[in-house]
Design a protein around this motif. Structure first.
Motif, PDB file in Angstrom:
ATOM      1  N   GLU A   1      20.092  -7.341   5.726  1.00  0.00           N
ATOM      2  CA  GLU A   1      19.147  -7.597   6.812  1.00  0.00           C
ATOM      3  C   GLU A   1      18.834  -6.312   7.580  1.00  0.00           C
ATOM      4  O   GLU A   1      17.693  -6.079   7.991  1.00  0.00           O
ATOM      5  CB  GLU A   1      19.718  -8.646   7.764  1.00  0.00           C
ATOM      6  N   THR A   2      19.822  -5.476   7.753  1.00  0.00           N
ATOM      7  CA  THR A   2      19.573  -4.211   8.447  1.00  0.00           C
ATOM      8  C   THR A   2      18.655  -3.312   7.630  1.00  0.00           C
ATOM      9  O   THR A   2      17.760  -2.643   8.175  1.00  0.00           O
ATOM     10  CB  THR A   2      20.903  -3.493   8.706  1.00  0.00           C
TER      11      THR A   2
ATOM     12  N   GLU B   1      16.385  -4.361   5.485  1.00  0.00           N
ATOM     13  CA  GLU B   1      15.045  -4.956   5.583  1.00  0.00           C
ATOM     14  C   GLU B   1      14.405  -4.629   6.928  1.00  0.00           C
ATOM     15  O   GLU B   1      13.205  -4.338   7.004  1.00  0.00           O
ATOM     16  CB  GLU B   1      15.143  -6.473   5.395  1.00  0.00           C
ATOM     17  N   ARG B   2      15.179  -4.663   7.965  1.00  0.00           N
ATOM     18  CA  ARG B   2      14.660  -4.301   9.291  1.00  0.00           C
ATOM     19  C   ARG B   2      14.227  -2.836   9.314  1.00  0.00           C
ATOM     20  O   ARG B   2      13.214  -2.474   9.927  1.00  0.00           O
ATOM     21  CB  ARG B   2      15.725  -4.557  10.346  1.00  0.00           C
TER      22      ARG B   2
ATOM     23  N   ARG C   1      10.858  -2.462   7.711  1.00  0.00           N
ATOM     24  CA  ARG C   1       9.742  -2.917   8.550  1.00  0.00           C
ATOM     25  C   ARG C   1       9.371  -1.901   9.622  1.00  0.00           C
ATOM     26  O   ARG C   1       8.237  -1.873  10.094  1.00  0.00           O
ATOM     27  CB  ARG C   1      10.089  -4.251   9.209  1.00  0.00           C
ATOM     28  N   HIS C   2      10.310  -1.078  10.010  1.00  0.00           N
ATOM     29  CA  HIS C   2      10.056  -0.133  11.089  1.00  0.00           C
ATOM     30  C   HIS C   2       9.734   1.278  10.600  1.00  0.00           C
ATOM     31  O   HIS C   2       9.484   2.155  11.410  1.00  0.00           O
ATOM     32  CB  HIS C   2      11.272  -0.077  12.022  1.00  0.00           C
TER      33      HIS C   2
END
Length: 220
Positions: A64-65, A67-68, A71-72
């Motif tokens: 999840e980190t 993927e985050r 996105r950024h």
């Protein structure tokens, strides 16, 4: 006084490099944990050792980190993520190549020590022999140089002692004792003088041969 920055470079010694890696890795993991707890930050840390072993830390889900992060990023495209994966594969390949080089150097070292020679060909054994002969020649040359330096140093010390001896003799008004060489050269002359001063016996015979008597004259 402003000190210049120390330039960092790769540690050449394999043992020291492994020890430093373990210490710095543990410190980095500890700092990542402290940052996540003290600041309530989302932290993900990935480390690959020189041998390709994976170490990671995440206070939440690692995936999840990541993927985050995607996105950024400015270039949020699948191509960018594939580039990261390619870089990771490249690093793994470099680590594997380094391990092969280390294994090769260790095998060469054992051969120079006379171990593991059973699989060597005639050409390889000849090459190892030539390298060892060059090493022995260099060692002998250095040994000779050290001997010559020590001899010159001893000569200088002997010269300094003789000068000091002469200076002390002149200061106290005494003649310096003769050296062993002078004593050896003077020994035959002294022996000859002592021989001349010894008693000499001269025998004289008086009268006819059948009735002569013998007198003894001693000269001193």
């Amino acid at each position: 006084m402003v000190r210049g920055k120390t330039q960092m470079k790769r540690i050449e010694n394999a043992t020291s490099r492994q020890v430093t890696f373990s210490k710095r890795r543990n410190g980095l993991l500890k700092k990542a944990f402290e940052l996540s707890v003290l600041c309530d930050a989302e932290v993900a840390l990935i480390i690959f050792s020189p041998r390709g072993k994976l170490y990671e830390f995440a206070n939440s889900s690692m995936q999840e980190t990541i993927e985050r992060y995607r996105r950024h990023t400015k270039n949020d495209t699948p191509t960018s993520f594939r580039t990261v994966e390619q870089n990771m594969q490249h690093l793994k390949q470099e680590a594997a190549n380094m391990m092969k080089k280390i294994d090769f150097l260790e095998a060469s070292k054992r051969k120079f020590l006379g171990e593991g020679l059973g699989s060597c060909s005639i050409e390889e054994l000849h090459r190892i022999e030539q390298q060892l002969q060059r090493s022995i020649s260099n060692v002998r040359a250095r040994k000779t140089q050290v001997f010559m330096e020590q001899i010159e140093e001893l000569k200088e010390k002997e010269k300094a002692l003789l000068e000091e001896k002469a200076r002390l003799s002149e200061k106290h008004g005494t003649d310096p004792q003769p050296t062993t060489k002078d004593q050896t050269e003077n020994q035959p002359q002294n022996y000859a003088e002592s021989s001349l001063s010894s008693d000499v016996e001269t025998e004289l015979f008086i009268g006819l041969p059948h009735s002569r008597t013998r007198g003894v004259i001693r000269s001193s």
